[in-house]
Enzyme design. Structure first.
Site, PDB file in Angstrom:
ATOM      1  N   GLN A 126      -1.925 -34.334  30.023  1.00  0.00           N
ATOM      2  CA  GLN A 126      -2.437 -35.028  30.965  1.00  0.00           C
ATOM      3  C   GLN A 126      -3.048 -33.958  32.085  1.00  0.00           C
ATOM      4  OE1 GLN A 126       0.841 -35.994  33.533  1.00  0.00           O
ATOM      5  NE2 GLN A 126      -0.269 -37.638  34.380  1.00  0.00           N
ATOM      6  N   GLU A 244       4.452 -43.538  33.957  1.00  0.00           N
ATOM      7  CA  GLU A 244       4.952 -42.435  34.016  1.00  0.00           C
ATOM      8  C   GLU A 244       6.369 -42.159  34.884  1.00  0.00           C
ATOM      9  OE1 GLU A 244       2.457 -39.413  35.604  1.00  0.00           O
ATOM     10  OE2 GLU A 244       4.209 -37.487  35.157  1.00  0.00           O
TER      11      GLU A 244
END
Ligand SMILES: Cc1cc2nc3c(=O)[nH]c(=O)nc-3n(C[C@H](O)[C@H](O)[C@H](O)COP(=O)(O)OP(=O)(O)OC[C@H]3O[C@@H](n4cnc5c(N)ncnc54)[C@H](O)[C@@H]3O)c2cc1C
Length: 397
Positions: A126, A244
């Site tokens: 990420q 997330e």
């Protein structure tokens, strides 16, 4: 306290338990139990087993190759995996970028990337945070300039978890420096083998190599690797962040940590009595257990709303704050229970290069995990920021 699950849900739990007992390799679960650093191969071996079983992408719908589970099944699965000391599935592919590609990606991107995630061919990381853009993520400066069929990307990402193993990076870049902060951002999928990418390790307090800095120097990214329209990256970014944060409460892990703590505190003696009978210590353990029960009920409430078609919003911030605080408290209590035995640091053991007897191994794990758990209140958006979201969105303050 017993939360009631339907007979089908209980049967599902039994099926997951059976599968874990048969399929989870004991060397891997032992490494997880003792808090040792996992190797890339440990993650891959376990994820390949899950993939073969059709359970890797527990949050995916059937049309994309997921098991089509509802939120309660996912909750049960996560809980059982934590209890069996299974490694957490590396979330960046299956849980983070995949939902974005499903919602905002083109049909071509879906066909190209989703099967590779499902078969563990791609390891994603990420690229959101930068040295000057963490809580203020929209202030990011990594720049992408259009050059024909490519973007040329320059900048620096940081805290990139497990980026040393990744071959793909999803990355927020600024495509329009003149637009309002959020409006000038785009979402790119970048092959880590592209010339101009350098990954440098950051070693954390517990001696682990878990996070990295990623430097992008004139990296050429095909325009076809942009998800959504140019300048619409912030919408993808926010959508991904709710995914997330939702699993970040770590309930299964908290339950496992509580079981371990209670077992330790009933064996370790303080002035001739089990530590668990010492009122001041017992008070903190009971308080943590009550908070865990309350968090579980809240989690199931959020799950029930999602089961009826809702999407977890600010509630995921609430779960993240309470879950991370609780897991930090449990690691603090475990360290206290062990007392001076939790002080020594055994890097060779944690890296898997030497062995210790079970007692010393547990002490090594306790101190390493205490330091490692500091991250919980920072990543996925720092807790102070989550509290502001809860105050504004849920409490209307
Ligand atoms: C172990 C770990 C793994 C990570 N993995 C990744 C990853 O894989 N990819 C990625 O992109 N990022 C990752 N991150 C980055 C993470 O998302 C950021 O660290 C986080 O968003 C906080 O940003 P920051 O570190 O820049 O802190 P800052 O934003 O500088 O904040 C510092 C402190 O100030 C407080 N603060 C800041 N602004 C406010 C405000 N407005 N109100 C109140 N308090 C405020 C914060 O809460 C914090 O306590 C990871 C971080 C850690 C620790």
């Amino acid at each position: 306290m017993n939360l009631t699950f339907s007979p089908e849900e209980q049967a599902f739990r039994a099926e997951v338990r059976r599968f874990l007992a048969e399929a989870l390799p004991s060397d891997i679960s032992e490494r997880v139990r003792l808090g040792r650093h996992l190797r890339a191969d440990d993650h891959l071996r376990w994820q390949n087993i899950l993939s073969e079983q059709g359970w890797l992408a527990s949050n995916w719908p059937k049309e994309h190759g997921g098991p089509g589970w509802g939120p309660v099944q996912r909750h049960i699965f996560d809980e059982e995996c934590a209890a069996a000391h299974a490694p957490t599935v590396v979330p960046f592919g299956v849980n983070m970028v995949a939902p974005v590609i499903m919602k905002f990606g083109s049909a071509e991107q879906q066909q190209r990337f989703l099967p590779r995630i499902l078969s563990n061919q791609d390891w994603w990381c990420q690229g959101y945070s930068e040295p000057g853009a963490g809580s203020d993520l929209a202030g990011l400066n990594t720049r992408a300039v259009r050059d024909g069929d490519h973007y040329v990307v320059n900048g620096q990402k940081t805290w990139t978890t497990l980026g040393q193993h990744a071959n793909m990076l999803f990355c927020l870049v600024r495509t329009d420096p003149d637009a309002k902060k959020q409006a000038g951002i785009s979402f790119l999928l970048i092959d880590m083998q592209t010339p101009g990418i350098t990954v440098r390790p950051i070693i954390t307090l517990d001696g682990a190599h878990e996070v990295n800095e990623v430097f992008l120097d004139n990296v050429r990214v095909p325009v076809e690797n942009r998800v959504g329209e140019e300048g619409q990256g912030w919408t993808c970014a926010k959508f991904l962040l709710t995914h997330e944060r939702t699993g970040i409460a770590g309930l299964g892990h908290a339950k496992q940590a509580l079981r371990h703590l209670k077992s330790l505190a009933s064996r370790i003696e303080h002035r001739g009595k089990p530590l668990l009978e010492l009122p001041s210590f017992r008070h903190r353990v009971v308080k943590a257990e009550l908070e865990l029960m309350a968090l579980e009920v809240t989690n199931l409430r959020v799950i029930a709303a999602a089961r009826d078609g809702g999407v977890p919003g600010a509630e995921s911030s609430l779960l993240k704050v309470r879950g991370s605080e609780l897991r930090q408290e449990l690691s603090e209590l475990t360290r206290r229970a062990l007392g001076p035995a939790a002080l020594p640091f055994f890097p060779d053991f944690l890296h898997g290069e030497s062995n210790l007897d079970d007692e010393r191994a547990q002490s090594a794990a306790a101190s390493a995990q205490y330091f490692n758990r500091r991250k919980l209140s920072i990543y996925g958006g720092a807790n102070e920021i989550q509290k502001s979201i809860v105050a504004k969105t849920i409490l209307n303050m």
